[in-house]
Design a protein around this motif. Structure first.
Motif, short mmCIF file in Angstrom:
data_model
loop_
_atom_site.label_atom_id
_atom_site.label_comp_id
_atom_site.label_asym_id
_atom_site.label_seq_id
_atom_site.Cartn_x
_atom_site.Cartn_y
_atom_site.Cartn_z
N ARG A 235 17.51 -24.61 10.99
CA ARG A 235 17.07 -24.16 9.67
C ARG A 235 18.20 -23.49 8.88
N GLU A 236 18.95 -22.63 9.51
CA GLU A 236 20.01 -21.91 8.80
C GLU A 236 21.09 -22.85 8.31
N ILE A 239 19.63 -24.57 5.21
CA ILE A 239 19.65 -23.66 4.06
C ILE A 239 21.07 -23.51 3.52
N GLN A 243 22.43 -24.49 -0.22
CA GLN A 243 23.12 -23.50 -1.05
C GLN A 243 24.47 -24.02 -1.51
N GLU A 282 16.45 -24.13 -5.38
CA GLU A 282 15.90 -22.84 -4.98
C GLU A 282 14.51 -23.00 -4.38
N ILE A 285 15.01 -24.38 -0.80
CA ILE A 285 15.47 -23.31 0.10
C ILE A 285 14.32 -22.38 0.46
N GLN A 286 13.52 -22.02 -0.54
CA GLN A 286 12.40 -21.11 -0.29
C GLN A 286 11.37 -21.75 0.63
N LEU A 288 11.98 -23.83 3.02
CA LEU A 288 12.51 -23.73 4.39
C LEU A 288 12.35 -22.31 4.94
N ARG A 289 12.59 -21.32 4.10
CA ARG A 289 12.46 -19.94 4.55
C ARG A 289 11.00 -19.58 4.86
N ASP A 290 10.07 -20.19 4.11
CA ASP A 290 8.65 -19.88 4.31
C ASP A 290 8.02 -20.65 5.45
#
Length: 297
Positions: A235-236, A239, A243, A282, A285-286, A288-290
């Motif tokens: 995941r990182e 992301i 970015q 954006e 990315i969000q 993936l973070r969620d």
């Protein structure tokens, strides 16, 4: 960006109008009437799916020709060797055949995947990506593209476009018949000038709405490919790759035939967003973070 969106829409609408004109001519030549719904549907499906399936079958050849991509058969250096090994490892993990791997000359950070078969696809990266991204970021981009292949996104988009084209062709003729009957007071049997003008206008109007639906599917598949890339590469890393893509967001030299399959797409706001092939970075990315982390083991 606006010029690319306008060109994309104009191309799709021109195809639908051309299909509509040919359909109208064949209706007259072969005597297919709107009352014969079965005949109309068959003819519309032939023309509606024909262009999409032909484009799908030719997608790899067109991508190579339009980008000048160099397919790696024998690695010429360590970077090409790494690309082949990374894609091979990811393809095995995703359960698909080894795609062809290619590099094309372009200044921006971008990559794309295409092909009519999950086991006979093409994954290509730009020279700009190789220069600007770390190996970890590039690995995530490759995983994103391999996920497109594993998800069968190229085939799905071709089928969606075929269904929408068929819907546009049929609906525009059904409504055109109603309009022509109204304008002629019921005297026309569907062959009057009102019918042909109505069909041409309706092809464009319905085609516009069909493009919005197709673009919604396109944006949805990008979220899925991001999730697949995160699964294959981490995941990182995914992301971080997105970015990095923000450095050239909205700038793409990919030909129009391939732009929808690039990892980086155009940007826009308001109504323009309805015609974008990619969600804003954006939002990706969000998402993936969620996302909930996958269970270990």
């Amino acid at each position: 960006m606006f010029k690319r969106v306008a060109l994309f829409l104009a191309t799709n609408l021109a195809v639908l109008v051309l299909l509509g004109a040919v359909m109208s001519i064949l209706q007259g030549v072969f005597g297919i009437r709107l009352g014969n719904q079965g005949g109309l549907l068959v003819m519309a499906a032939v023309f509606g799916f024909g262009g999409s399936l032909i484009s799908l079958l030719m997608s790899k050849w067109m991508a190579k020709r339009s980008t000048g991509a160099h397919v790696i058969t024998q690695p010429r250096n360590e970077a090409e060797q790494w690309l082949l090994q990374t894609v091979q490892r990811q393809a095995q993990a995703a359960g698909v055949g080894m795609p062809e791997v290619a590099i094309y000359e372009a200044p921006e950070i971008n990559a794309f995947a295409t092909g009519a078969n999950r086991n006979n696809a093409l994954v290509a990266v730009s020279t700009g990506l190789l220069r600007a991204m770390s190996r970890e970021e590039a690995e995530a981009v490759l995983a994103h593209e391999v996920s497109h292949v594993a998800n069968g996104d190229m085939v799905t988009m071709a089928l969606v476009q075929g269904v929408l084209n068929t819907f546009v062709i049929v609906l525009s003729r059904v409504v055109g018949r109603v309009i022509d009957g109204f304008l002629s007071g019921g005297r026309s049997e569907g062959g009057g000038i009102g019918y042909f003008v109505s069909v041409m206008v309706l092809d464009m109007i319905f085609g516009l709405f069909a493009s919005m639906i197709a673009m919604w599917f396109s944006r949805h598949r990008e979220f899925r490919a991001d999730a697949g890339g995160a699964h294959l590469a981490g995941r990182e890393k995914m992301i971080a790759a997105l970015q990095r893509l923000g450095q050239n967001q909205g700038h793409s030299t990919l030909p129009s035939q391939v732009q929808a399959f690039g990892i980086s797409g155009a940007v826009g706001h308001g109504l323009r967003r309805l015609f974008l092939t990619h969600p804003p970075l954006e939002e990706r990315i969000q998402a993936l973070r969620d996302a909930q982390p996958e269970p270990v083991g």
